[in-house]
Design a protein around this motif. Structure first.
Motif, PDB file in Angstrom:
ATOM      1  N   HIS A  51     -21.913  14.233  24.448  1.00  0.00           N
ATOM      2  CA  HIS A  51     -22.447  14.054  25.799  1.00  0.00           C
ATOM      3  C   HIS A  51     -21.456  13.301  26.671  1.00  0.00           C
ATOM      4  O   HIS A  51     -21.221  13.677  27.831  1.00  0.00           O
ATOM      5  N   ARG A  52     -20.868  12.261  26.122  1.00  0.00           N
ATOM      6  CA  ARG A  52     -19.913  11.471  26.903  1.00  0.00           C
ATOM      7  C   ARG A  52     -18.646  12.266  27.217  1.00  0.00           C
ATOM      8  O   ARG A  52     -17.973  12.011  28.207  1.00  0.00           O
ATOM      9  N   ALA A  53     -18.316  13.265  26.392  1.00  0.00           N
ATOM     10  CA  ALA A  53     -17.140  14.094  26.669  1.00  0.00           C
ATOM     11  C   ALA A  53     -17.305  14.867  27.973  1.00  0.00           C
ATOM     12  O   ALA A  53     -16.336  15.117  28.690  1.00  0.00           O
ATOM     13  N   HIS A  54     -18.539  15.235  28.293  1.00  0.00           N
ATOM     14  CA  HIS A  54     -18.812  15.973  29.535  1.00  0.00           C
ATOM     15  C   HIS A  54     -19.257  15.035  30.660  1.00  0.00           C
ATOM     16  O   HIS A  54     -19.001  15.316  31.827  1.00  0.00           O
ATOM     17  N   HIS A  55     -19.942  13.975  30.317  1.00  0.00           N
ATOM     18  CA  HIS A  55     -20.499  13.045  31.309  1.00  0.00           C
ATOM     19  C   HIS A  55     -20.130  11.618  30.913  1.00  0.00           C
ATOM     20  O   HIS A  55     -20.934  10.902  30.308  1.00  0.00           O
ATOM     21  N   PRO A  56     -18.922  11.197  31.223  1.00  0.00           N
ATOM     22  CA  PRO A  56     -18.418   9.908  30.730  1.00  0.00           C
ATOM     23  C   PRO A  56     -19.273   8.714  31.129  1.00  0.00           C
ATOM     24  O   PRO A  56     -19.321   7.720  30.401  1.00  0.00           O
ATOM     25  N   ASP A  57     -19.938   8.779  32.280  1.00  0.00           N
ATOM     26  CA  ASP A  57     -20.700   7.635  32.774  1.00  0.00           C
ATOM     27  C   ASP A  57     -22.202   7.764  32.527  1.00  0.00           C
ATOM     28  O   ASP A  57     -22.994   7.021  33.108  1.00  0.00           O
ATOM     29  N   ALA A  58     -22.609   8.705  31.687  1.00  0.00           N
ATOM     30  CA  ALA A  58     -24.042   8.910  31.455  1.00  0.00           C
ATOM     31  C   ALA A  58     -24.668   7.684  30.803  1.00  0.00           C
ATOM     32  O   ALA A  58     -24.063   7.028  29.947  1.00  0.00           O
ATOM     33  N   ASP A  59     -25.885   7.394  31.209  1.00  0.00           N
ATOM     34  CA  ASP A  59     -26.668   6.299  30.615  1.00  0.00           C
ATOM     35  C   ASP A  59     -27.348   6.830  29.358  1.00  0.00           C
ATOM     36  O   ASP A  59     -28.211   7.694  29.437  1.00  0.00           O
ATOM     37  N   LEU A  60     -26.955   6.297  28.206  1.00  0.00           N
ATOM     38  CA  LEU A  60     -27.482   6.795  26.939  1.00  0.00           C
ATOM     39  C   LEU A  60     -28.770   6.108  26.521  1.00  0.00           C
ATOM     40  O   LEU A  60     -29.334   6.422  25.472  1.00  0.00           O
ATOM     41  N   GLY A  61     -29.243   5.176  27.344  1.00  0.00           N
ATOM     42  CA  GLY A  61     -30.451   4.441  26.973  1.00  0.00           C
ATOM     43  C   GLY A  61     -31.662   5.330  26.776  1.00  0.00           C
ATOM     44  O   GLY A  61     -32.439   5.165  25.830  1.00  0.00           O
ATOM     45  N   VAL A  62     -31.842   6.315  27.667  1.00  0.00           N
ATOM     46  CA  VAL A  62     -33.013   7.177  27.559  1.00  0.00           C
ATOM     47  C   VAL A  62     -32.918   8.058  26.316  1.00  0.00           C
ATOM     48  O   VAL A  62     -33.942   8.382  25.688  1.00  0.00           O
ATOM     49  N   LEU A  90     -32.087  16.964  16.282  1.00  0.00           N
ATOM     50  CA  LEU A  90     -30.737  16.421  16.454  1.00  0.00           C
ATOM     51  C   LEU A  90     -29.716  17.542  16.588  1.00  0.00           C
ATOM     52  O   LEU A  90     -28.841  17.501  17.459  1.00  0.00           O
ATOM     53  N   ALA A  91     -29.825  18.555  15.725  1.00  0.00           N
ATOM     54  CA  ALA A  91     -28.872  19.664  15.778  1.00  0.00           C
ATOM     55  C   ALA A  91     -28.999  20.444  17.079  1.00  0.00           C
ATOM     56  O   ALA A  91     -28.003  20.846  17.686  1.00  0.00           O
ATOM     57  N   VAL A  92     -30.238  20.684  17.522  1.00  0.00           N
ATOM     58  CA  VAL A  92     -30.463  21.399  18.778  1.00  0.00           C
ATOM     59  C   VAL A  92     -29.870  20.616  19.946  1.00  0.00           C
ATOM     60  O   VAL A  92     -29.221  21.175  20.840  1.00  0.00           O
ATOM     61  N   THR A  93     -30.074  19.307  19.928  1.00  0.00           N
ATOM     62  CA  THR A  93     -29.556  18.463  21.007  1.00  0.00           C
ATOM     63  C   THR A  93     -28.038  18.439  20.992  1.00  0.00           C
ATOM     64  O   THR A  93     -27.387  18.453  22.050  1.00  0.00           O
ATOM     65  N   LEU A  94     -27.424  18.456  19.804  1.00  0.00           N
ATOM     66  CA  LEU A  94     -25.970  18.473  19.717  1.00  0.00           C
ATOM     67  C   LEU A  94     -25.404  19.775  20.283  1.00  0.00           C
ATOM     68  O   LEU A  94     -24.390  19.774  20.982  1.00  0.00           O
ATOM     69  N   ILE A  95     -26.061  20.898  19.990  1.00  0.00           N
ATOM     70  CA  ILE A  95     -25.611  22.188  20.540  1.00  0.00           C
ATOM     71  C   ILE A  95     -25.575  22.126  22.061  1.00  0.00           C
ATOM     72  O   ILE A  95     -24.599  22.532  22.701  1.00  0.00           O
ATOM     73  N   LEU A  96     -26.644  21.603  22.660  1.00  0.00           N
ATOM     74  CA  LEU A  96     -26.712  21.523  24.121  1.00  0.00           C
ATOM     75  C   LEU A  96     -25.708  20.501  24.667  1.00  0.00           C
ATOM     76  O   LEU A  96     -25.123  20.714  25.733  1.00  0.00           O
ATOM     77  N   ALA A  97     -25.509  19.393  23.941  1.00  0.00           N
ATOM     78  CA  ALA A  97     -24.547  18.384  24.392  1.00  0.00           C
ATOM     79  C   ALA A  97     -23.136  18.953  24.406  1.00  0.00           C
ATOM     80  O   ALA A  97     -22.349  18.693  25.322  1.00  0.00           O
ATOM     81  N   GLU A 102     -27.055  18.170  30.811  1.00  0.00           N
ATOM     82  CA  GLU A 102     -27.221  16.823  31.349  1.00  0.00           C
ATOM     83  C   GLU A 102     -28.281  16.052  30.553  1.00  0.00           C
ATOM     84  O   GLU A 102     -28.940  16.592  29.666  1.00  0.00           O
ATOM     85  N   THR A 103     -28.465  14.776  30.888  1.00  0.00           N
ATOM     86  CA  THR A 103     -29.248  13.861  30.065  1.00  0.00           C
ATOM     87  C   THR A 103     -30.705  14.277  29.952  1.00  0.00           C
ATOM     88  O   THR A 103     -31.309  14.167  28.878  1.00  0.00           O
ATOM     89  N   THR A 104     -31.302  14.762  31.034  1.00  0.00           N
ATOM     90  CA  THR A 104     -32.716  15.140  30.991  1.00  0.00           C
ATOM     91  C   THR A 104     -32.959  16.247  29.978  1.00  0.00           C
ATOM     92  O   THR A 104     -33.926  16.214  29.218  1.00  0.00           O
ATOM     93  N   THR A 105     -32.059  17.240  29.953  1.00  0.00           N
ATOM     94  CA  THR A 105     -32.193  18.333  28.998  1.00  0.00           C
ATOM     95  C   THR A 105     -32.087  17.813  27.568  1.00  0.00           C
ATOM     96  O   THR A 105     -32.866  18.214  26.686  1.00  0.00           O
ATOM     97  N   LEU A 106     -31.141  16.913  27.315  1.00  0.00           N
ATOM     98  CA  LEU A 106     -30.973  16.382  25.963  1.00  0.00           C
ATOM     99  C   LEU A 106     -32.172  15.540  25.549  1.00  0.00           C
ATOM    100  O   LEU A 106     -32.597  15.572  24.385  1.00  0.00           O
ATOM    101  N   THR A 107     -32.731  14.809  26.482  1.00  0.00           N
ATOM    102  CA  THR A 107     -33.923  14.011  26.177  1.00  0.00           C
ATOM    103  C   THR A 107     -35.073  14.907  25.755  1.00  0.00           C
ATOM    104  O   THR A 107     -35.744  14.667  24.742  1.00  0.00           O
ATOM    105  N   ALA A 108     -35.313  15.967  26.534  1.00  0.00           N
ATOM    106  CA  ALA A 108     -36.393  16.902  26.202  1.00  0.00           C
ATOM    107  C   ALA A 108     -36.104  17.621  24.889  1.00  0.00           C
ATOM    108  O   ALA A 108     -37.023  17.909  24.106  1.00  0.00           O
TER     109      ALA A 108
END
Length: 704
Positions: A51-62, A90-97, A102-108
């Protein structure tokens, strides 16, 4: 046999260059709990890095918060493969990351199975993570089989597609979910593998193609290929293994390309991209024996659009171009957002290398499609606030309506016709047929505006796309200013004007179904025909009928009408004439419609328990009939046919000639004969006209 041989997903992903996480290691990390890596558990480290590779400043708290809830709610659950269930989200989220979601998609994505498989409720998700995440989770949550039975799967897809119409990120999560499930499908029974693979082939892969997510689409294709066609897959895998050094041929050409571009002062990255399994298989079917350069492509990445054409010019100047392979998808992007220049060049030894030329941004969209667009509904400011970076493709237009590059014409059409699909089976069958259409055209309305239609669409499709059910009264069309039949196939860029009779009491004929390519048109026509069986095939104007009618009798009366005031009409679907065996049915407005007994409409009437009305031919000698003449085109054909008709003693009431198709012409004549006994002779006379190869009675209303 190696584990890779029994689980082709491993080799497929490695060939595509996709990283694969060690699910067992992540599973152990998930069971051990929140051993810290910064603020995230170890199990989330891969996701955070991607995720940080695409969005370096993303807030990972959520994401940390979503993982904690997902891990706790799935704790104690295991997949059929034996791993803790949390490894799946986790695997599904990694594929999307990895695709840049973006963060909302990964959260869902982390939470996508919680409502379906745990005690977590949508209200809880909404309270903890907000409306957007709740909507995405709800969109991918399956309907219960206990409530829907066999309809659960089609109705789940219907629900998911409707949700996708409002937020395309729903389908992004579903595609990643299906990809991971397909990667691990080897633990299922063979019959279940085949069933899931077929749905993936018929529904998920076409949706991935339409949403432009090529990275997911190509791997899904390979996984389906391995399950449904194991022998062909094994042959292709062996072919690739036997040509392990095939990349050397492309590598040599790529060095020449780098040198040419360097000398021209064009900054470019030149890569060799292996073809995926299905692509190699298709190339083999198309070209026969494959050469080394057929196992991959060259990919040239540049900074600006203009650089793409500069690269093309250098390649076509310094190499021998294969002109037939050139396609410009930058000036004319595909309907799924894809942009690239395609060409092919021949090396000194005659080997042909395919080349793709695109900018880095085009490449990102080509691989990730709508996923690369982030949140299409957020303004530039809010997108930047969410992920620390502005989304180039999203924003608010000046008119206040939200910009939505992810709502193409095909999706709007799908959402429209699904509302009219009367049952899950019809929806499921029509959805697969609709998704099988792989290209889209744009036609212009004479009144202004555009219509997006699938390739092969006709004026019938355009009518229903523009007017909905009002198209039942369509009586003709003009294409590019010329009168055209409703069966006319439209081409990209055509201008179409539909001619409607809004006061028409009749509707579409069964023949319209053979001209309808879109689901919306087919469903609307089928619905009208089912609702109006008694009027199917009525001609626009009732011909004079020398018919006597009686009711309540099984015999054929000669002269007594037992239905006072009844108007008699001869059905245009079968155009009965004396001495045809006929039967009738009372319809609305005190009308009796007369059909030939072998007419298909009679079967439909009887199936609806409609009481037949006995009819007989009266004394009037004249009859009216509609004939089709099929012929090869030639000069003076129309004059010779009309002369033959006149010589046989028939009068032409109406005639139409459809535009030639593949040198074949269809003529439709409504004729009046002084005596029905002359009909066979008339048809023989028409068949004797040079160039005419068939004359037949009409089975639907003629166009007057």
């Amino acid at each position: 046999m190696s584990a890779e041989a029994t689980n082709p997903g491993a080799q497929i992903s490695r060939r595509r260059g996709l990283p694969r996480i060690d699910l067992r290691r992540i599973g152990r990390a998930a069971l051990l709990g929140p051993t810290s890596r910064g603020r995230l558990p170890d199990a989330m480290g891969h996701v955070a890095d991607a995720h940080r590779a695409h969005h370096p400043d993303a807030d990972l708290g959520v994401l940390h918060k979503a993982y904690v809830l997902a891990e706790a709610s799935h704790r104690g659950q295991f997949r059929k493969s034996g791993e803790p269930y949390i490894t799946h989200p986790l695997a599904v989220t990694l594929i999307l990351a990895e695709l840049g979601a973006e963060t909302t998609t990964l959260t869902a994505s982390l939470l996508h199975d919680t409502v379906e498989d745990t005690e977590v409720t949508l209200d809880q998700v909404r309270a903890e993570f907000g409306d957007e995440v709740c909507y995405l989770v709800d969109g991918v949550t399956k309907l219960e089989k206990v409530d829907y039975g066999a309809a659960a799967e089609p109705e789940t897809f219907r629900k998911m597609l409707v949700a996708t119409g409002n937020d395309v990120r729903v389908m992004s999560i579903k595609l990643a979910d299906r990809l991971h499930n397909m990667r691990t499908l080897g633990v299922m029974r063979p019959e279940k593998q085949a069933r899931i693979a077929k749905v993936t082939r018929d529904v998920l892969i076409p949706l991935a193609e339409r949403l432009g997510v090529q990275a997911l689409k190509t791997e899904l294709e390979d996984l389906v290929f391995a399950i449904l066609h194991p022998e062909e897959y094994a042959h292709t895998r062996a072919l690739i293994a036997d040509n392990a050094t095939a990349g050397d041929a492309l590598a040599a050409i790529s060095e020449d390309v780098r040198r040419v571009l360097r000398e021209a002062g064009i900054a470019a990255e030149v890569l060799v991209r292996p073809r995926h399994f299905v692509s190699v298989h298709r190339s083999g079917l198309k070209r026969g024996e494959l050469r080394g350069t057929d196992f991959g492509r060259l990919l040239v990445l540049v900074g600006e659009d203009a650089d793409c054409y500069a690269v093309l010019g250098e390649l076509h100047t310094c190499f021998t171009p294969v002109i037939s392979e050139f396609k410009d998808f930058i000036a004319a992007p595909k309907f799924n957002l894809y942009q690239s220049l395609h060409t092919a060049v021949a090396g000194p030894d005659g080997a042909v290398a395919e080349v793709l030329i695109r900018t880095h941004q085009m490449h990102k969209v080509a691989e990730a499609g709508v996923v690369a667009l982030g949140n299409p509904y957020a303004s530039v400011e809010s997108a930047g606030a969410q992920d620390g970076t502005a989304q180039e493709s999203a924003g608010e237009p000046q008119d206040g309506e939200r910009a939505d590059p992810t709502r193409p014409g095909w999706l709007s059409r799908l959402l429209e016709w699904q509302q009219a699909a009367p049952d899950p089976d019809t929806f499921w069958t029509t959805l697969r047929a609709d998704l099988a259409q792989d290209r889209e055209i744009t036609v212009f309305r004479a009144e202004g505006g555009m219509l997006g239609l699938p390739a092969g669409a006709t004026c019938v499709d355009a009518a229903y796309a523009q007017y909905g059910e009002a198209a039942h009264g369509c009586i003709g069309a003009r294409v590019n200013g010329r009168l055209a039949t409703l069966s006319t196939v439209l081409s990209d860029g055509d201008t179409v004007q539909l001619l409607l009779d809004r006061d028409a009491v009749s509707g579409p004929s069964p023949e319209w179904l053979s001209h309808a390519r879109t689901a919306a048109a087919r469903i609307a026509i089928t619905g009208w025909l089912a609702a109006h069986p008694e009027t199917v095939g009525l001609p626009a104007a009732a011909p004079r009928a020398a018919v006597a009618v009686s009711a309540g009798r099984r015999d054929v009366a000669n002269a007594v009408v037992d239905l006072p005031g009844a108007t008699v009409r001869l059905a245009g679907c079968c155009t009965p004439v004396p001495p045809d065996a006929v039967t009738g049915f009372a319809v609305r407005g005190g009308v009796v419609t007369v059909h030939r007994r072998e007419c298909r409409a009679v079967e439909r009437m009887r199936a609806l328990d409609r009481t037949p009305v006995a009819v007989s031919w009266g004394d009037a000698p004249e009859c009216r009939v509609t004939l089709y003449a099929e012929s090869f085109g030639r000069p003076r054909l129309l004059a010779d046919l009309t002369e033959a008709i006149a010589t046989a003693g028939a009068a032409i009431v109406a005639a139409t000639v459809e535009p030639p198709s593949e040198q074949r012409v269809r003529h439709t004549y409504t004729l009046e004969l002084p005596d029905a006994a002359g009909l066979p002779g008339l048809m023989r006379a028409m068949r004797d006209v040079p160039g005419v190869y068939d004359v037949s009675r009409a089975q639907h209303p003629a166009t007057a």
